[in-house]
Design an enzyme around this catalytic site. Sequence first.
Site, PDB file in Angstrom:
ATOM      1  N   LYS A 146       0.812  -1.226   0.000  1.00 27.47           N
ATOM      2  CA  LYS A 146       0.000   0.000   0.000  1.00 27.47           C
ATOM      3  C   LYS A 146       0.844   1.273   0.000  1.00 27.47           C
ATOM      4  CE  LYS A 146      -4.222  -1.661   0.002  1.00 27.47           C
ATOM      5  NZ  LYS A 146      -5.059  -1.456  -1.201  1.00 27.47           N
ATOM      6  N   GLU A 202      -9.726   6.071   3.067  1.00 23.12           N
ATOM      7  CA  GLU A 202     -10.568   5.007   3.596  1.00 23.12           C
ATOM      8  C   GLU A 202      -9.670   3.811   3.847  1.00 23.12           C
ATOM      9  OE1 GLU A 202     -10.052   5.408   0.418  1.00 23.12           O
ATOM     10  OE2 GLU A 202      -9.503   3.363  -0.130  1.00 23.12           O
ATOM     11  N   SER A 252       1.604  -9.738  -0.946  1.00 23.00           N
ATOM     12  CA  SER A 252       1.333  -8.298  -0.906  1.00 23.00           C
ATOM     13  C   SER A 252       1.480  -7.676   0.474  1.00 23.00           C
ATOM     14  CB  SER A 252      -0.064  -8.028  -1.452  1.00 23.00           C
ATOM     15  OG  SER A 252      -1.014  -8.791  -0.732  1.00 23.00           O
TER      16      SER A 252
END
Lengths: 272, 403
Positions: B96, B118, B385
């Site tokens: 991210k 969010e 990830s």
Amino acid sequence: MSETRIDRRFKALKADGRAAFVTYVMAGDPNFETALEIVKGLPGAGADIIELGLPFTDPMADGPAIQQAGLRALASGTTLKKTLKLVSEFRTGDDETPIVLMGYYNPIYSYGVDQFLIDAKAAGVDGLIVVDLPSEEDTELCLPARDAGLNFIRLATPTTDDKRLPKVLANSSGFLYYVSIAGTTGAAAPKPSDVAQALTRIRKTTDLPIAVGFGLRTGEQAAEIAKIADGAVVGTALVEQVALGNSDDDKVKRVLDLAREISAGIRSVNKT
Amino acid sequence: MAKPNSYRTGPDETGHFGIFGGQFVAETLMPLILELDAAYEASKKDPEFAEELSGLLKHFVGRESPLYFAERLTEHYGGAKIYLKREDLNHTGAHKINNCMGQILLARRMGKKRIIAETGAGQHGVATATVAARFGLKCAIYMGETDIERQKPNVFRMKLLGAEVIPVKSGARTLKDAMNEALRDWVTNVEDTFYIIGTVAGPHPYPELVRDFQCVIGEETRRQIMEAEGRLPDTLLACIGGGSNAMGLFHPFLDDESIDIIGVEAAGHGIDTDKHAASLKGGRPGVLHGNRTYLLQDDDGQILEAHSISAGLDYPGIGPEHSWLNDIGRVKYVNATDTEALEAFQLCCKLEGIIPALESAHALAYLEKLAPDLPKDHLIVVNLSGRGDKDIFTVADALGVEL
């Protein structure tokens, strides 16, 4: 496109020298029958134009009151089909008051745009406000709606600058809905002086009637707006009455009582 | 659908990938989105931007992330050779932050003073709070109450990093509702606020710019596998919620048509139940959160709640470019259930000494169906990830263990 009920209504009001009282209520809130009673009662309570909210699970531009109204409507089984039925039942007793459907695109897209336009026209709908369809997406619904003889009413906001305004107005008709604050529905009331300034700016670009909404709650506030705009929109305050009422009859009475009070405010302003 | 000359040229100038994408937002936001688009286009042409970003990715995020040969998983399945792209080793523990770093540099260039985002699992929230702290910008993170409950460690991390975590009480109180509230905040605070969207979804240009900031994953992988094996991989595998880690790995390989590319959606309790998050398999095209894409929805176009054991995949939509790649057939989309992901999670812990995120465990879960029957020289790259420290409470609960 040919003249719609909306065009006729604004023309008549202009001749009368007063601003339009535009009311917003949610279709199917709290249930089909009560919502129909409310809508039927609104013209008698002073509403000149009725915006009928289309409930959606994810109303991104709405504040808590209209979010809750949408959830109540969905819980009572409201669908787009039933909303159109509500309009056609209203039309059996009133062929004059314009009805504008206001909501989000996905339920219409899911229904099928072409079929929706046919059914909406047949039911007696006059215009559409679809919050998440900016002018960049005109080919989706705006242009087909215009071809079907429905007004596509656009929102302009404080962030819509002079450069963008012509694009926003390009394919819109009926009236322009000026959102008086940057925010969600039911937020703080706008400052009339800011609104007046914005309207002066917008009128340089369009002859469309301009209705102002977001944050108007009382007859007094609506009267202030009626002095400078062609219409005042009240939604959240009416929808809250549905939540406050302790029975279906009480809900109808509360909504219509408040509508009468606000209507009196707007009618107190003579613009001739 | 006709095959394009390249799969990498999208979106078109109106922000569409085929019929998907677009700019379905309220008028209040349109000028901001156009402004963002202009700022992003300008940044692409500015070598200083690229230089600043790559410096931060190296020294702050810790890139490049290793491409690691998973020897024991490979042995276990007895087929294809498995590599893991270790995005779990990035600062903040997931992919991210690649995107957050890019977007906060844009926000600074645009003179914005306040950041909102969010978050579902909390990984994007933590990454956003981290970059906001690094650059001294105010930060508010919207998070569903349900997710706050199941991701407590990340909530505390965000608070330590100086962010305000705002609980969202609407809907099912998960990622979708958090995104609605973030959009409402943005509509209200248009002047000073920059919205860092965490996945390859939302109105144009977000799907494009998030993809571009995540492409560092695939670009590094290309280089690293050439070093390790002297050739490109045969198969790429990644999990998909909104789809940003998958897009980051896939995109640089889309035009290498010999490579099988597979995205794994979350099948929750099973794709035949009403508790899953597989938008492509269980949904149909619709419009939500600024873009047209596959959505879980009912007959009336009302959006359905998604379900996944992994909060990061618990979303009823998917990035529009994935919808296009699905329809055009370039990427194959499959799914893995909660149970399959849990098993793969434990297997990865025991065999590789790596605790994977539950999201990434969905990609790992598909290895069981894929790897055993493939020859030993077949190269699979799985995008790991994120790391799974945040998930240990959820996993303990699912396994009936009291901590």
